[in-house]
Design a protein around this motif. Structure first.
Motif, PDB file in Angstrom:
ATOM      1  N   MET A   1      70.792  52.095  85.606  1.00  0.00           N
ATOM      2  CA  MET A   1      69.149  51.388  85.071  1.00  0.00           C
ATOM      3  C   MET A   1      69.158  49.967  85.361  1.00  0.00           C
ATOM      4  O   MET A   1      68.038  49.459  85.754  1.00  0.00           O
ATOM      5  CB  MET A   1      69.108  51.871  83.838  1.00  0.00           C
TER       6      MET A   1
ATOM      7  N   CYS B   1      68.336  58.549  85.925  1.00  0.00           N
ATOM      8  CA  CYS B   1      69.554  57.610  85.925  1.00  0.00           C
ATOM      9  C   CYS B   1      70.661  58.071  85.297  1.00  0.00           C
ATOM     10  O   CYS B   1      71.790  57.551  85.499  1.00  0.00           O
ATOM     11  CB  CYS B   1      69.030  56.184  85.228  1.00  0.00           C
TER      12      CYS B   1
ATOM     13  N   LEU C   1      60.443  53.798  88.300  1.00  0.00           N
ATOM     14  CA  LEU C   1      60.039  52.444  87.590  1.00  0.00           C
ATOM     15  C   LEU C   1      59.017  51.557  87.784  1.00  0.00           C
ATOM     16  O   LEU C   1      58.004  51.365  86.641  1.00  0.00           O
ATOM     17  CB  LEU C   1      61.278  51.478  87.428  1.00  0.00           C
TER      18      LEU C   1
ATOM     19  N   THR D   1      68.263  49.180  89.057  1.00  0.00           N
ATOM     20  CA  THR D   1      66.883  49.521  89.122  1.00  0.00           C
ATOM     21  C   THR D   1      65.732  48.494  88.691  1.00  0.00           C
ATOM     22  O   THR D   1      64.949  48.187  89.055  1.00  0.00           O
ATOM     23  CB  THR D   1      66.749  50.926  88.732  1.00  0.00           C
ATOM     24  N   ILE D   2      66.331  48.222  87.360  1.00  0.00           N
ATOM     25  CA  ILE D   2      65.417  47.208  86.884  1.00  0.00           C
ATOM     26  C   ILE D   2      65.230  45.937  87.700  1.00  0.00           C
ATOM     27  O   ILE D   2      64.310  45.372  87.697  1.00  0.00           O
ATOM     28  CB  ILE D   2      65.710  46.900  85.484  1.00  0.00           C
TER      29      ILE D   2
ATOM     30  N   THR E   1      55.800  50.428  85.258  1.00  0.00           N
ATOM     31  CA  THR E   1      55.798  48.888  85.472  1.00  0.00           C
ATOM     32  C   THR E   1      54.408  48.334  85.835  1.00  0.00           C
ATOM     33  O   THR E   1      54.007  47.435  85.126  1.00  0.00           O
ATOM     34  CB  THR E   1      57.059  48.264  86.124  1.00  0.00           C
TER      35      THR E   1
ATOM     36  N   TRP F   1      65.585  53.787  79.554  1.00  0.00           N
ATOM     37  CA  TRP F   1      67.247  53.652  79.127  1.00  0.00           C
ATOM     38  C   TRP F   1      67.481  54.614  77.651  1.00  0.00           C
ATOM     39  O   TRP F   1      68.346  55.036  77.866  1.00  0.00           O
ATOM     40  CB  TRP F   1      67.752  52.410  79.181  1.00  0.00           C
TER      41      TRP F   1
ATOM     42  N   GLY G   1      62.122  49.789  81.695  1.00  0.00           N
ATOM     43  CA  GLY G   1      63.163  50.152  81.951  1.00  0.00           C
ATOM     44  C   GLY G   1      64.061  50.448  80.823  1.00  0.00           C
ATOM     45  O   GLY G   1      64.735  51.569  80.368  1.00  0.00           O
TER      46      GLY G   1
END
Length: 474
Positions: free
Chosen positions: A173, A112, A344, A176-177, A348, A371, A367
């Motif tokens: 990020m 990221c 991710l 993406t999350i 997750t 990060w 995430g």
């Protein structure tokens, strides 16, 4: 579908799965790393060997990972555990799944940051093109009025601005999350359904542009006229490593995505399509980039600077360079986003299954943790530039934080996880279970199993060995 990881639904169709899996595989490894390695290693010979490795090693391992996910039906750790249990093997094999999602998690943290560089160039090239558009010149060259030194210096200026680096990393990020938190069907699948077709359209557009405005003949010769004198143990190892890296193997994404695949989907041709599409993108990326580079007399072996420094200079001296530069970086953004989503999703899904969290909470937790590591990677280019995480280890003694994590995952964790996949599927998993999941039979199954059980472990062990001991290459 077993396991809480399925919260949010499975794939609505085989096409949706293929788009998502191709999106997981297609990323910066295709658009940035493949042309870089091809340029540094003589072009045609590297390309030919790379394609051979994808066919003989990459595609069989893609099928292996997807079948493990579907047979296990949970997150990467749970799926491997379930297959081991069904095969009468030790549940300690679940460590293979743990290694994969840890690798994917660490890659996500710096991925990221690099994607943030792409966002920076989207903003810069977008400002450049929209400025030209409002000035009445939509087909202007890129960065008009700037010298070559000023254009290439943009990268150094970004590295020297930690606040901007962290902001760009944070923005990517967050996107993406948000997508992963929305679920498999409503988030990941919808993103792949929109992003991948758009990506392919933009890729073809820029490739056609390069064919007409660049030196397409020289690019074809460079990429498809093999000079076998260029082959060395180092080049072979680079090609093999790229074949594994490019397909997003051993990072947890494909194994996790496999858990969402319907039993009605025939996995063997599906895996072949994923490998073929990923390879086609890499080849097209070369045909997109090299004509432009050759047309303005720049070096195809520019290394990692090829995308962020060499090409912006090329766009500054080509017709409609401002527009094409903007489209080019949007294209890279799409590729990076579909890959970050899969990186991710692996951890997750494990958090959902292991701790019973809701998908949004799990995606945010994972995430944000990635990060934080990414922030350290970003600061490693400025205020923490002297930090050496593994300074005691010769191969990482002179690498910054990002390059250390990149090198450790790429040289050690990914090859080790791929090796374990080959050994587990080829030797330890129940043969009937494996044959049933692949959809192969007779000679086709025997050939595939030979490649997984014999050729893949040997070849991946070579990548791992030379990653740990690069001096062996001479």
């Amino acid at each position: 579908m077993a396991g809480a990881a399925a919260a949010g639904g499975g794939w609505s169709s085989r096409t949706a799965f293929i788009l998502a899996a191709v999106g997981a595989a297609v990323g910066l490894g295709n658009i940035w790393r493949f042309p870089t390695l091809a340029g540094e290693n003589g072009g045609g010979a590297f390309v030919l060997v790379y394609i051979g490795f994808v066919v003989l090693l990459g595609a069989p391992l893609v099928l292996s990972e997807i079948l493990l996910g579907r047979a296990g039906g949970e997150d990467a750790i749970g799926s491997v555990r379930n297959v081991a249990r069904a095969s009468g093997r030790s549940e300690r094999w679940r460590g293979l799944g743990a290694l994969q999602i840890t690798s994917g998690f660490l890659i996500l943290s710096f991925y990221c940051v690099v994607a943030g560089w792409v966002v920076n160039y989207i903003l810069a090239s977008g400002e450049d093109w929209f400025g030209a558009l409002f000035a009445g010149d939509p087909f202007a060259m890129a960065f008009d009025g700037e010298t070559q030194e000023q254009i290439t210096g943009r990268m150094g200026a970004l590295f020297g601005d930690p606040i901007r680096m962290i902001a760009l990393h944070s923005a990517f990020m967050a996107i993406t999350i948000w997508i992963v938190a929305s679920g498999v069907t409503d988030g990941i699948e919808k993103a792949a359904t929109w992003l991948m077709p758009a990506f392919f359209v933009l890729l073809v557009m820029v490739t056609i542009y390069g064919a007409f405005t660049g030196d397409f003949g020289r690019a074809l010769s460079f990429m498809f006229t093999p000079d076998f004198s260029k082959l060395s143990p180092g080049v072979l190892n680079e090609a093999l490593g790229q074949a594994l890296f490019s397909l997003s193997l051993a990072a947890g994404g494909l194994l996790t995505y496999g858990a969402y695949v319907s039993k009605e989907v025939n996995l063997a041709p599906t895996a072949a399509m994923i490998a073929a599409a990923d390879t086609a993108v890499a080849i097209l990326a070369g045909l997109m980039i090299f004509p432009i580079v050759f047309a303005v007399g720049l070096d195809p072996a520019a290394g990692p600077a090829l995308i962020f420094q060499t090409l912006p200079v090329a766009f500054s001296s080509m017709p409609a360079g401002a527009l094409v530069g903007f489209v080019f970086f949007v294209l890279i953004f799409f590729a990076a986003l579909t890959s970050s989503i899969s990186l991710l999703e692996g951890p997750t899904a494990w958090v959902i299954d292991a701790f019973g969290l809701k998908r949004p909470s799990a995606a945010i937790l994972v995430g944000l943790t990635a990060w934080l590591i990414g922030v350290a990677c970003a600061l490693g280019y400025s205020v923490w530039s002297d930090v050496r995480l593994l300074g005691f280890w010769d191969i990482f003694a002179n690498t910054d934080i990002l390059d250390t994590i990149d090198g450790f995952t790429g040289k050690i964790m990914l090859p080790l996880a791929a090796l374990l996949v080959a050994v587990f599927v080829g030797w330890r998993a129940d043969r009937q279970l494996v044959e049933r999941e692949t959809g192969l039979s007779g000679g086709a199954f025997v050939l595939w199993r030979f490649l997984v059980a014999w050729l893949c472990p040997i070849a991946v062990s070579v990548v791992l060995l030379f990653g740990l001991f690069p001096n062996l290459l001479g």
